[in-house]
Design a protein around this motif. Structure first.
Motif, PDB file in Angstrom:
ATOM      1  N   TYR A  34       0.806  -1.224   0.000  1.00 32.56           N
ATOM      2  CA  TYR A  34       0.000   0.000   0.000  1.00 32.56           C
ATOM      3  C   TYR A  34       0.837   1.270   0.000  1.00 32.56           C
ATOM      4  O   TYR A  34       0.391   2.313  -0.463  1.00 32.56           O
ATOM      5  CB  TYR A  34      -0.955  -0.009   1.191  1.00 32.56           C
ATOM      6  N   ASN A  35       2.032   1.212   0.552  1.00 33.84           N
ATOM      7  CA  ASN A  35       2.926   2.373   0.555  1.00 33.84           C
ATOM      8  C   ASN A  35       4.344   1.925   0.202  1.00 33.84           C
ATOM      9  O   ASN A  35       5.226   1.906   1.056  1.00 33.84           O
ATOM     10  CB  ASN A  35       2.918   3.062   1.922  1.00 33.84           C
ATOM     11  N   PRO A  36       4.555   1.556  -1.060  1.00 26.57           N
ATOM     12  CA  PRO A  36       5.894   1.110  -1.484  1.00 26.57           C
ATOM     13  C   PRO A  36       6.875   2.277  -1.430  1.00 26.57           C
ATOM     14  O   PRO A  36       6.474   3.443  -1.346  1.00 26.57           O
ATOM     15  CB  PRO A  36       5.656   0.637  -2.914  1.00 26.57           C
ATOM     16  N   ALA A 345      -5.903   2.207   3.568  1.00 24.79           N
ATOM     17  CA  ALA A 345      -4.552   1.839   3.141  1.00 24.79           C
ATOM     18  C   ALA A 345      -4.186   2.548   1.850  1.00 24.79           C
ATOM     19  O   ALA A 345      -4.969   2.605   0.903  1.00 24.79           O
ATOM     20  CB  ALA A 345      -4.470   0.327   2.957  1.00 24.79           C
ATOM     21  N   GLY A 346      -2.984   3.096   1.805  1.00 28.07           N
ATOM     22  CA  GLY A 346      -2.494   3.753   0.606  1.00 28.07           C
ATOM     23  C   GLY A 346      -2.914   5.194   0.457  1.00 28.07           C
ATOM     24  O   GLY A 346      -2.323   5.933  -0.331  1.00 28.07           O
ATOM     25  N   ARG A 347      -3.911   5.627   1.217  1.00 27.96           N
ATOM     26  CA  ARG A 347      -4.359   7.012   1.101  1.00 27.96           C
ATOM     27  C   ARG A 347      -3.436   7.972   1.847  1.00 27.96           C
ATOM     28  O   ARG A 347      -3.341   9.143   1.505  1.00 27.96           O
ATOM     29  CB  ARG A 347      -5.780   7.155   1.654  1.00 27.96           C
ATOM     30  N   GLU A 350      -0.025   7.559   7.215  1.00 34.07           N
ATOM     31  CA  GLU A 350      -0.426   7.275   8.590  1.00 34.07           C
ATOM     32  C   GLU A 350      -0.757   5.799   8.746  1.00 34.07           C
ATOM     33  O   GLU A 350      -0.534   5.206   9.809  1.00 34.07           O
ATOM     34  CB  GLU A 350      -1.632   8.129   8.993  1.00 34.07           C
ATOM     35  N   PHE A 351      -1.270   5.174   7.698  1.00 31.60           N
ATOM     36  CA  PHE A 351      -1.627   3.756   7.748  1.00 31.60           C
ATOM     37  C   PHE A 351      -0.412   2.876   8.010  1.00 31.60           C
ATOM     38  O   PHE A 351      -0.527   1.822   8.630  1.00 31.60           O
ATOM     39  CB  PHE A 351      -2.299   3.330   6.431  1.00 31.60           C
ATOM     40  N   VAL A 352       0.766   3.293   7.539  1.00 32.93           N
ATOM     41  CA  VAL A 352       1.960   2.458   7.698  1.00 32.93           C
ATOM     42  C   VAL A 352       2.987   3.055   8.652  1.00 32.93           C
ATOM     43  O   VAL A 352       4.003   2.433   8.938  1.00 32.93           O
ATOM     44  CB  VAL A 352       2.649   2.187   6.339  1.00 32.93           C
ATOM     45  N   GLY A 353       2.773   4.259   9.170  1.00 34.04           N
ATOM     46  CA  GLY A 353       3.761   4.935   9.994  1.00 34.04           C
ATOM     47  C   GLY A 353       4.180   4.148  11.227  1.00 34.04           C
ATOM     48  O   GLY A 353       3.440   3.305  11.742  1.00 34.04           O
ATOM     49  N   GLU A 358       1.014   0.542  10.585  1.00 30.83           N
ATOM     50  CA  GLU A 358       1.472  -0.812  10.300  1.00 30.83           C
ATOM     51  C   GLU A 358       2.905  -1.078  10.735  1.00 30.83           C
ATOM     52  O   GLU A 358       3.226  -2.174  11.217  1.00 30.83           O
ATOM     53  CB  GLU A 358       1.333  -1.088   8.803  1.00 30.83           C
ATOM     54  N   ALA A 359       3.799  -0.117  10.583  1.00 30.23           N
ATOM     55  CA  ALA A 359       5.189  -0.348  10.984  1.00 30.23           C
ATOM     56  C   ALA A 359       5.300  -0.572  12.486  1.00 30.23           C
ATOM     57  O   ALA A 359       6.092  -1.404  12.949  1.00 30.23           O
ATOM     58  CB  ALA A 359       6.061   0.835  10.560  1.00 30.23           C
TER      59      ALA A 359
END
Length: 384
Positions: A34-36, A345-347, A350-353, A358-359
């Protein structure tokens, strides 16, 4: 079952278990899907150091590479992924973005320097990081807390120095001297420490977090802050075992890393060895706050490090309780509790932070997988 609007009912005794290693891999897969590590108009990357953004994801991969040196992900080493995400923030590194009110773990420029120094083993990058101390410490006012202030700068100094010989050599000496000056500057600030005019006491913006960074960076400073710690221990709510978010003692409702018992427990766990005179009080405070975290720690909020299950679980040093609590943030559990959670996801990053998504969940699953090695360690806070 939700109790009010803040947390779900937890079991009385630990009984649940998930496949931690598989969940860790699932988190990494979602981060990459989602955040490559690319910069496009639709990616929505922000640049907030270790807090969120590609640099925060890079730091996750760097720390995982140290605990899983032989693990690969999609055919590449974890360190390769760290460098790929770190590269996205290189152009955002700017000395103009550093001042005494924005010099903590959320500062992109300082975080970039610290991480790159470790990866490249480049003393000149450590020197650049240390060179900011005159700007950070040489003015009145500013911030002393962890996320935006000098306490966070202490963490980044420890990080930058972690890849070099601390006992000898110019890098170790340079880092130690900068730490000493920064600790002295924090201790010179008017008490109690405040952030935006409020005397917070928690891990992210308050006194416990500041004390944790001071003592982990300079153990000899423990004697200077023992009275402050003693007074802070008196702030614990006797009935619940939680801690208020500030000295104003607002209502007893926040149980999370940023504000409340979980962040205090992580701080006290690191502080405990350095305060033999307070050890019994510290142990009692930790035990009471952990009981409250077990009871009220399955938060309705997104399961992140900052204000969710991921951060709360790290406060539990019992392996069975820890591994039970994290099951509430397994992929299946999140989908069941928060229908359509992947729609975000991907927007936004913050979703992967690291502290927002996710991180951070990935780190917590790594702790579950390697509990004996990583227990009670929150990445970016007390893991070094």
């Amino acid at each position: 079952m939700s109790l009010g609007d803040r947390y779900y009912r937890n079991d009385e005794k630990p009984s649940r278990r998930s496949d931690a290693h598989q969940e860790l891999n699932d988190c990494l897969t979602r981060i990459n899907a989602y955040n490559p590590p690319v910069q496009t108009c639709s990616t929505g990357w922000s640049f907030s150091g270790l807090y969120r953004g590609p640099t925060s994801v890079a730091y996750l991969f760097l720390r995982l590479s140290q605990s899983y040196p032989d693990l690969t992900f999609k055919g590449q080493s974890l360190l390769d992924w760290a460098e790929a995400y770190l590269a996205l923030g290189t152009s955002r590194s700017n000395s103009k973005n550093v001042d005494s009110s924005h010099c903590g773990t959320a500062n992109e420029t300082l975080a970039q320097l610290a991480i790159r120094a470790v990866i490249d083993q480049d003393p000149s990058l450590v020197q650049q990081l240390c060179s900011f101390q005159s700007l950070i410490n040489g003015t009145e006012g500013g911030s002393d807390e962890w996320l935006y202030g000098r306490a966070g700068y202490l963490y980044l100094l420890r990080l930058a120095g972690s890849g070099f010989d601390k006992e000898s050599g110019p890098v170790g000496k340079m880092v130690d001297e900068t730490i000493q000056k920064t600790v002295q500057r924090i201790l010179a600030s008017r008490q109690p420490w405040t952030w935006h005019g409020k005397a917070y006491i928690g891990a992210a913006h308050g006194s416990f977090g500041i004390l944790c960074q001071i003592v982990l960076s300079d153990p000899a400073a423990a004697d200077s802050v023992e009275q402050i710690l003693s007074q802070l221990l008196e702030m614990q709510y006797p009935r619940s075992g939680n801690f208020p978010s500030s000295m104003a003692r607002s209502s007893d409702k926040l149980v999370q890393f940023c504000h409340g018992g979980p962040g205090v427990v992580l701080s006290l766990t690191s502080l405990r060895p350095h305060f033999p005179n307070l050890r019994q009080r510290i142990d009692a405070a930790i035990a009471a706050a952990q009981r409250d975290t077990w009871r009220r720690g399955v938060l309705v909020k997104d399961p992140c490090l900052c204000h969710g299950i991921a951060g709360n679980a790290l406060a539990l040093d019992d392996a069975d309780e820890f591994r039970h609590l994290v099951t509430y943030m397994s992929s299946g559990s999140i989908e069941e509790a928060q229908q359509g959670w992947l729609k975000e996801a991907g927007r936004s990053d913050e979703f992967v932070g690291l502290y927002t998504g996710e991180a951070g969940r990935a780190w917590t699953w790594a702790v579950a997988d390697k509990f004996d090695e990583l227990a009670s360690k929150c990445i970016g806070f007390n893991d070094l």
